[in-house]
Structure formats: structure tokens, C-alpha cells
Design a protein around this motif. Structure first.
Motif, mmCIF file in Angstrom:
data_model
loop_
_atom_site.group_PDB
_atom_site.id
_atom_site.type_symbol
_atom_site.label_atom_id
_atom_site.label_comp_id
_atom_site.label_asym_id
_atom_site.label_seq_id
_atom_site.Cartn_x
_atom_site.Cartn_y
_atom_site.Cartn_z
ATOM 1 N N GLY A 81 -1.358 -8.605 -2.274
ATOM 2 C CA GLY A 81 -1.543 -8.522 -0.736
ATOM 3 C C GLY A 81 -1.819 -7.355 -0.313
ATOM 4 O O GLY A 81 -2.877 -6.794 -0.989
ATOM 5 N N ASP A 82 -1.040 -6.641 0.423
ATOM 6 C CA ASP A 82 -1.604 -5.361 1.062
ATOM 7 C C ASP A 82 -1.054 -4.298 0.239
ATOM 8 O O ASP A 82 -0.609 -3.131 1.120
ATOM 9 C CB ASP A 82 -1.163 -5.389 2.699
ATOM 10 C CG ASP A 82 0.079 -5.471 3.145
ATOM 11 O OD1 ASP A 82 0.957 -6.050 2.136
ATOM 12 O OD2 ASP A 82 0.300 -5.700 4.243
ATOM 13 N N ALA A 83 -0.162 -4.600 -0.567
ATOM 14 C CA ALA A 83 0.637 -3.443 -1.276
ATOM 15 C C ALA A 83 -0.296 -2.250 -1.724
ATOM 16 O O ALA A 83 -1.328 -2.682 -2.029
ATOM 17 C CB ALA A 83 1.342 -4.079 -2.538
ATOM 18 N N ALA A 84 0.247 -0.972 -2.011
ATOM 19 C CA ALA A 84 -0.504 0.128 -2.310
ATOM 20 C C ALA A 84 -0.801 -0.167 -3.966
ATOM 21 O O ALA A 84 0.316 -0.685 -4.650
ATOM 22 C CB ALA A 84 0.118 1.262 -2.013
#
Length: 261
Positions: free
Chosen positions: A53-56
């Protein structure tokens, strides 16, 4: 209901840099007849995303790859497996041994080495990662790596292998390649880890391997209580792709001895 394959010896094979699990395609079918074969893509390469997803993105560390393998074994309901890897995949197998030794029943180390990078090669990896992020890799990485990735015999007589390798390298996402470069550069020396683990360990090295030379493997196997070394003629750093029949001839008898682990 369990299948017959689920009762076979589990074998995890981790791929080399900068490739993906397709590097095992020439040996996959034969191995799968003998073991429960598991060949994941390392995160960021092949079909495996670098982040969810949009995780680092996680810090570049092969311990992250090792944790991914543990999670995969958990999902498959596998307590212990023989863990193998080629080149970077071997480094990841050592990281798994460091992280979760109770999950490792044996090691199959292919064209890899236990030492950490010296300062010069380590810095070269960091520099390559920076360049990849700035300009991508398709126009230069394969050309730079191929001369040493396979042996002289492969370059002279197996052009299809070289072409296939070029395609695999060019297909990898730049972000995943850069992350892997930094993770490899950060790896610790694993010589004492392998020695003290005392596990059944097969080391397979191409006779023409310039990146993980046979003499390095010979020194390592002398330290391993249950170590065995197979040096494969007419192959360089990617034995399973260069000489798949010779790879299988080296590996299958050793795997047969591991049944029941």
C-alpha cells in the motif's frame, strides 16, 4: 486434505541479484518431483512489491527478506525447511539462519559466500543504488553485470542463457534493485554463524565463478562440520541457469539424504 507434495521435504530457494524466482525455471520441474519446492520473489523484485500500500519502504536489510520467508513458512504451515539461495539468495538464507535458526533444517548455498563486503565493493553498491534511483537500470546494469554473472563457457557457447539473463535484469523494478543493493552492502560476515550452526550444508560453486570463487568456498567448507562442496565445470556465478543438469546432479543426491528432517 493434505496432498502428497505437502509431506515432501520443504526446500526454499531464494534467487540471485538482480533477478527473480524465474532463475530456477530450468530446474524447477525436476526438483518439484522430489521436494516441496518454494521459490518466492524477494521483496521489490519480480512480482513482490517493495512496500504494501502506501507504507514506507523498510530499511534496506536482508533481515527483512528473512522475516518475509518466515512469514511465508508460517502461511504454508511449515515448521522447518532446507533453505537455499544463489548469490544474494544465499546471503538471505544466512540472514534467515541468524533470525530464526529453529526454522532451518539444512542449507544449500549456490554461488555465494559468507564474508561481508570490503569497503570498496560496499561503496560501489551504494553508488550503484544511487545511480539506479536517478536514471533507472535498463540501459546499463545488465551490460555491466553480465560479463561476471556467467562463466566464459556460457558466454562462448550458450548465448540464449545470456540473452535470457539480460531480459530478467531489465525487467526488475529500479526501486527494488536499489533496495537490494543497499541490503547486500549492509550484510554482516556470516562465517562464524555457519560454522557454529553445524547444519548439513551443500555448497555449489561454478568452476568459473569470479564473484564467489571456488577457493573461497573451499576455505568455508573446511570450517563446516557437515559441509560438502560441489564445484561445477563450465559454469560461472549462476550454475542453475548455466548448467541446470549439472546443478541437479550435484543437488539431488544431497537432498535425498535430507529426507525425514
Amino acid at each position: 486434505m493434505s496432498t502428497a507434495a505437502e509431506h515432501r521435504l520443504p526446500l526454499v530457494l531464494l534467487h540471485a541479484f538482480p533477478l527473480d524466482s524465474r532463475m530456477w525455471d530450468d530446474v524447477r520441474a525436476v526438483l518439484a518431483e522430489e521436494v516441496r519446492l518454494i521459490t518466492p520473489d524477494q521483496r521489490g523484485l519480480g512480482t513482490a512489491p517493495l512496500v504494501a500500500g502506501d507504507a514506507a519502504a523498510p530499511d534496506a536489510d536482508l533481515a527483512v527478506v528473512a522475516a518475509d520467508v518466515v512469514a511465508l513458512l508460517d502461511r504454508l504451515g511449515i515448521e522447518r525447511a532446507v533453505v537455499g539461495g544463489a548469490s544474494m539468495g544465499g546471503y538471505a538464507a544466512m540472514a534467515l539462519l541468524r533470525l530464526a535458526p529453529e526454522r532451518v533444517a539444512g542449507l544449500l548455498l549456490v554461488d555465494t559466500k559468507s564474508e561481508a563486503d570490503q569497503e570498496g565493493p560496499r561503496q560501489a553498491r551504494f553508488d550503484a543504488a544511487t545511480r539506479i534511483e536517478a536514471e533507472g537500470s535498463a540501459d546499463w546494469l545488465a551490460a555491466e553485470m553480465l560479463p561476471k554473472l556467467v562463466g566464459a563457457a556460457t558466454h562462448a557457447t550458450r548465448p540464449a542463457v545470456v540473452d535470457r539473463l539480460r531480459g530478467l535484469i531489465d525487467a526488475q523494478p529500479a526501486a527494488g534493485i536499489a533496495w537490494a543493493q543497499r541490503a547486500i552492502a549492509a550484510r554482516p560476515d556470516s562465517t562464524a554463524l555457519l560454522r557454529d550452526a553445524g547444519l548439513p550444508t551443500l555448497i555449489v560453486i561454478g568452476e568459473q565463478d569470479e564473484l564467489s570463487p571456488p577457493e573461497t568456498a573451499e576455505r568455508l567448507v573446511e570450517l563446516l562440520p557437515q559441509g560438502r562442496l560441489e564445484i561445477v565445470p563450465d559454469a560461472g556465478h549462476l550454475v542453475p541457469m548455466e548448467t541446470p543438469a549439472a546443478f541437479l546432479a550435484a543437488v539431488l543426491p544431497w537432498l535425498a539424504e535430507r529426507r525425514g528432517l
